[in-house]
Motif scaffolding. Sequence first.
Motif, PDB file in Angstrom:
ATOM      1  N   ILE A 246      46.459  37.746  37.045  1.00 16.52           N
ATOM      2  CA  ILE A 246      47.295  37.842  35.851  1.00 16.52           C
ATOM      3  C   ILE A 246      46.558  38.600  34.752  1.00 16.52           C
ATOM      4  O   ILE A 246      47.114  39.515  34.124  1.00 16.52           O
ATOM      5  CB  ILE A 246      47.689  36.435  35.344  1.00 16.52           C
ATOM      6  CG1 ILE A 246      48.663  35.768  36.311  1.00 16.52           C
ATOM      7  CG2 ILE A 246      48.311  36.508  33.953  1.00 16.52           C
ATOM      8  CD1 ILE A 246      48.946  34.306  35.989  1.00 16.52           C
ATOM      9  N   ALA A 247      45.303  38.243  34.514  1.00 13.98           N
ATOM     10  CA  ALA A 247      44.521  38.878  33.453  1.00 13.98           C
ATOM     11  C   ALA A 247      44.338  40.373  33.721  1.00 13.98           C
ATOM     12  O   ALA A 247      44.446  41.208  32.800  1.00 13.98           O
ATOM     13  CB  ALA A 247      43.165  38.188  33.319  1.00 13.98           C
ATOM     14  N   ARG A 248      44.085  40.732  34.983  1.00  8.00           N
ATOM     15  CA  ARG A 248      43.873  42.141  35.342  1.00  8.00           C
ATOM     16  C   ARG A 248      45.137  42.963  35.115  1.00  8.00           C
ATOM     17  O   ARG A 248      45.103  44.048  34.522  1.00  8.00           O
ATOM     18  CB  ARG A 248      43.434  42.224  36.813  1.00  8.00           C
ATOM     19  CG  ARG A 248      43.374  43.630  37.388  1.00  8.00           C
ATOM     20  CD  ARG A 248      42.865  43.598  38.826  1.00  8.00           C
ATOM     21  NE  ARG A 248      43.647  42.709  39.679  1.00  8.00           N
ATOM     22  CZ  ARG A 248      44.780  43.084  40.292  1.00  8.00           C
ATOM     23  NH1 ARG A 248      45.273  44.300  40.099  1.00  8.00           N
ATOM     24  NH2 ARG A 248      45.415  42.237  41.083  1.00  8.00           N
ATOM     25  N   MET A 249      46.266  42.450  35.587  1.00  4.51           N
ATOM     26  CA  MET A 249      47.516  43.200  35.431  1.00  4.51           C
ATOM     27  C   MET A 249      47.955  43.250  33.974  1.00  4.51           C
ATOM     28  O   MET A 249      48.434  44.284  33.485  1.00  4.51           O
ATOM     29  CB  MET A 249      48.607  42.588  36.323  1.00  4.51           C
ATOM     30  CG  MET A 249      48.364  42.818  37.805  1.00  4.51           C
ATOM     31  SD  MET A 249      49.707  42.248  38.888  1.00  4.51           S
ATOM     32  CE  MET A 249      49.301  40.506  39.066  1.00  4.51           C
ATOM     33  N   LYS A 250      47.757  42.152  33.265  1.00  5.33           N
ATOM     34  CA  LYS A 250      48.129  42.117  31.849  1.00  5.33           C
ATOM     35  C   LYS A 250      47.325  43.143  31.047  1.00  5.33           C
ATOM     36  O   LYS A 250      47.859  43.812  30.154  1.00  5.33           O
ATOM     37  CB  LYS A 250      47.896  40.703  31.302  1.00  5.33           C
ATOM     38  CG  LYS A 250      48.215  40.541  29.837  1.00  5.33           C
ATOM     39  CD  LYS A 250      47.992  39.093  29.408  1.00  5.33           C
ATOM     40  CE  LYS A 250      48.066  38.921  27.924  1.00  5.33           C
ATOM     41  NZ  LYS A 250      47.866  37.514  27.504  1.00  5.33           N
ATOM     42  N   LYS A 251      46.052  43.297  31.369  1.00  6.72           N
ATOM     43  CA  LYS A 251      45.227  44.287  30.676  1.00  6.72           C
ATOM     44  C   LYS A 251      45.777  45.693  30.896  1.00  6.72           C
ATOM     45  O   LYS A 251      45.850  46.500  29.958  1.00  6.72           O
ATOM     46  CB  LYS A 251      43.781  44.198  31.186  1.00  6.72           C
ATOM     47  CG  LYS A 251      42.843  45.184  30.501  1.00  6.72           C
ATOM     48  CD  LYS A 251      41.425  45.066  31.037  1.00  6.72           C
ATOM     49  CE  LYS A 251      40.512  46.097  30.368  1.00  6.72           C
ATOM     50  NZ  LYS A 251      39.131  46.051  30.931  1.00  6.72           N
ATOM     51  N   ALA A 252      46.183  45.988  32.130  1.00  9.46           N
ATOM     52  CA  ALA A 252      46.741  47.307  32.429  1.00  9.46           C
ATOM     53  C   ALA A 252      48.059  47.521  31.683  1.00  9.46           C
ATOM     54  O   ALA A 252      48.305  48.597  31.119  1.00  9.46           O
ATOM     55  CB  ALA A 252      46.950  47.462  33.935  1.00  9.46           C
ATOM     56  N   TYR A 253      48.926  46.502  31.665  1.00 16.95           N
ATOM     57  CA  TYR A 253      50.193  46.622  30.932  1.00 16.95           C
ATOM     58  C   TYR A 253      49.935  46.859  29.444  1.00 16.95           C
ATOM     59  O   TYR A 253      50.631  47.653  28.797  1.00 16.95           O
ATOM     60  CB  TYR A 253      51.037  45.352  31.103  1.00 16.95           C
ATOM     61  CG  TYR A 253      51.582  45.122  32.484  1.00 16.95           C
ATOM     62  CD1 TYR A 253      52.164  46.153  33.218  1.00 16.95           C
ATOM     63  CD2 TYR A 253      51.534  43.852  33.058  1.00 16.95           C
ATOM     64  CE1 TYR A 253      52.662  45.915  34.497  1.00 16.95           C
ATOM     65  CE2 TYR A 253      52.034  43.615  34.333  1.00 16.95           C
ATOM     66  CZ  TYR A 253      52.599  44.651  35.042  1.00 16.95           C
ATOM     67  OH  TYR A 253      53.101  44.426  36.301  1.00 16.95           O
ATOM     68  N   ASP A 254      48.938  46.176  28.906  1.00 14.05           N
ATOM     69  CA  ASP A 254      48.649  46.318  27.476  1.00 14.05           C
ATOM     70  C   ASP A 254      48.184  47.735  27.154  1.00 14.05           C
ATOM     71  O   ASP A 254      48.552  48.307  26.120  1.00 14.05           O
ATOM     72  CB  ASP A 254      47.593  45.298  27.058  1.00 14.05           C
ATOM     73  CG  ASP A 254      47.487  45.171  25.547  1.00 14.05           C
ATOM     74  OD1 ASP A 254      48.468  45.498  24.844  1.00 14.05           O
ATOM     75  OD2 ASP A 254      46.432  44.742  25.057  1.00 14.05           O
ATOM     76  N   GLU A 255      47.385  48.331  28.033  1.00 15.87           N
ATOM     77  CA  GLU A 255      46.961  49.728  27.831  1.00 15.87           C
ATOM     78  C   GLU A 255      48.165  50.660  27.831  1.00 15.87           C
ATOM     79  O   GLU A 255      48.273  51.569  27.001  1.00 15.87           O
ATOM     80  CB  GLU A 255      45.979  50.128  28.941  1.00 15.87           C
ATOM     81  CG  GLU A 255      44.619  49.456  28.829  1.00 15.87           C
ATOM     82  CD  GLU A 255      43.735  49.719  30.046  1.00 15.87           C
ATOM     83  OE1 GLU A 255      44.220  50.389  30.998  1.00 15.87           O
ATOM     84  OE2 GLU A 255      42.583  49.256  30.049  1.00 15.87           O
ATOM     85  N   ARG A 256      49.087  50.441  28.750  1.00 16.88           N
ATOM     86  CA  ARG A 256      50.296  51.267  28.833  1.00 16.88           C
ATOM     87  C   ARG A 256      51.174  51.056  27.600  1.00 16.88           C
ATOM     88  O   ARG A 256      51.760  52.002  27.063  1.00 16.88           O
ATOM     89  CB  ARG A 256      51.075  50.918  30.097  1.00 16.88           C
ATOM     90  CG  ARG A 256      50.287  51.113  31.377  1.00 16.88           C
ATOM     91  CD  ARG A 256      51.033  50.498  32.557  1.00 16.88           C
ATOM     92  NE  ARG A 256      50.221  50.434  33.762  1.00 16.88           N
ATOM     93  CZ  ARG A 256      50.658  49.977  34.924  1.00 16.88           C
ATOM     94  NH1 ARG A 256      51.901  49.533  35.035  1.00 16.88           N
ATOM     95  NH2 ARG A 256      49.861  49.957  35.978  1.00 16.88           N
TER      96      ARG A 256
END
Length: 391
Positions: free
Chosen positions: A286-296
């Motif tokens: 969850i943390a890994r994917m959320k970080k990527a979404y936040d960058e986008r």
Amino acid sequence: MRNPLSDTIVNIPPSGIRKFFDVVSEMKGAISLGVGEPDFDTPWHIREEGIYSLEKGRTFYTSNSGLKELRQEICHYLKRRQRLEYDPNTEVMVTVGGSEAIDIALRAMLNPGDEVLIPQPSYVSYVPCTVLAGGTPVIIELEEKDEFRLTPEKLLEKITPKTKVLILPFPNNPTGAIMNRTDLEAIAKVIEEKDLFVLSDEIYSELTYSGKHVSIAEISGMRDRTVLINGFSKAYAMTGWRLGYAAAPALILKQMLKIHQFAIMCAPTTSQYAAVDALRNGDEDIARMKKAYDERRRYLLREFRALGMDCFEPYGAFYMFPCIKRFGMTSDEFANRLLQEEKLALVPGTAFGNCGEGYLRVSYAYSLEDLQKAIERIKRFVARLDGEKKC
């Protein structure tokens, strides 16, 4: 021959989200930012658990309410992440996606003519599910000046003696809006005073970029009035596994389970075993994917603002909701021209309610590379529109 069709079903329009995608699928070189589906594969350890369950021959029905092991893990998750306590035996059930939970919750709670308050813009299923359950949808139009949050004033305006249920769709699809604890406490007072129930769709709860998600069920007096809906599609990239759940007072859940028994039987067994592992071992995913979404999210916000397109900052889900009113076009006109001229598919804001006019939904559940290509196409299109205005 007599008409074989139900008037109710015939009169429900198809989903506005899917309108463009038949065209896109046959358009060479087209890019779509229209579907709310994570571009990540389901994490391997979750897939592996599903594979292992098949290898072990765990292919039989589970109980109607779902694997007990999974219901216990859902309760542990809700206590760990949202400070909520539920009884896995009487207050939690596993469904075929969050969508089934929404459907059966409304069918279990509504009598013909009961009014359901639906804040919009919001997910396309709430209105038709209300109609199918015999209820009457009542729309609350949210505004950008309020960051698309539901205010007590807007809620009070729409309540009548027939009002029974409020749908609370936060974090929000399509706007990305969230409700913080103060916001929820303010509307909770109205809910108690008017003796309403809440269907809280929290499928994007793990994708909150400002502080931590707060469920209305956490607010004093709200747990016994709330059906909490969540699932595995967004947080764990498990869309095709079709698994969700509902947590609710036993009085309501018992009737939801009855509908589920007759219509569904049980959710997919393989998916349930995989979901146990997701809840136990998926926090890092969850943390890994959320970080990527936040960058986008931050990339798109910068780019839209640089283009002169008003766009409030979304703090939840994985959608941007830019305003296109300055171009003097409807959402449909803008989206159709963009598709035809630049082969880029975005969803008109009107797919999520009439108050979505003048906006587009842009999903950033796509790679940064795809988003960069899409922005280049939008830049060309906007430059062309601005050139047409000067002529």
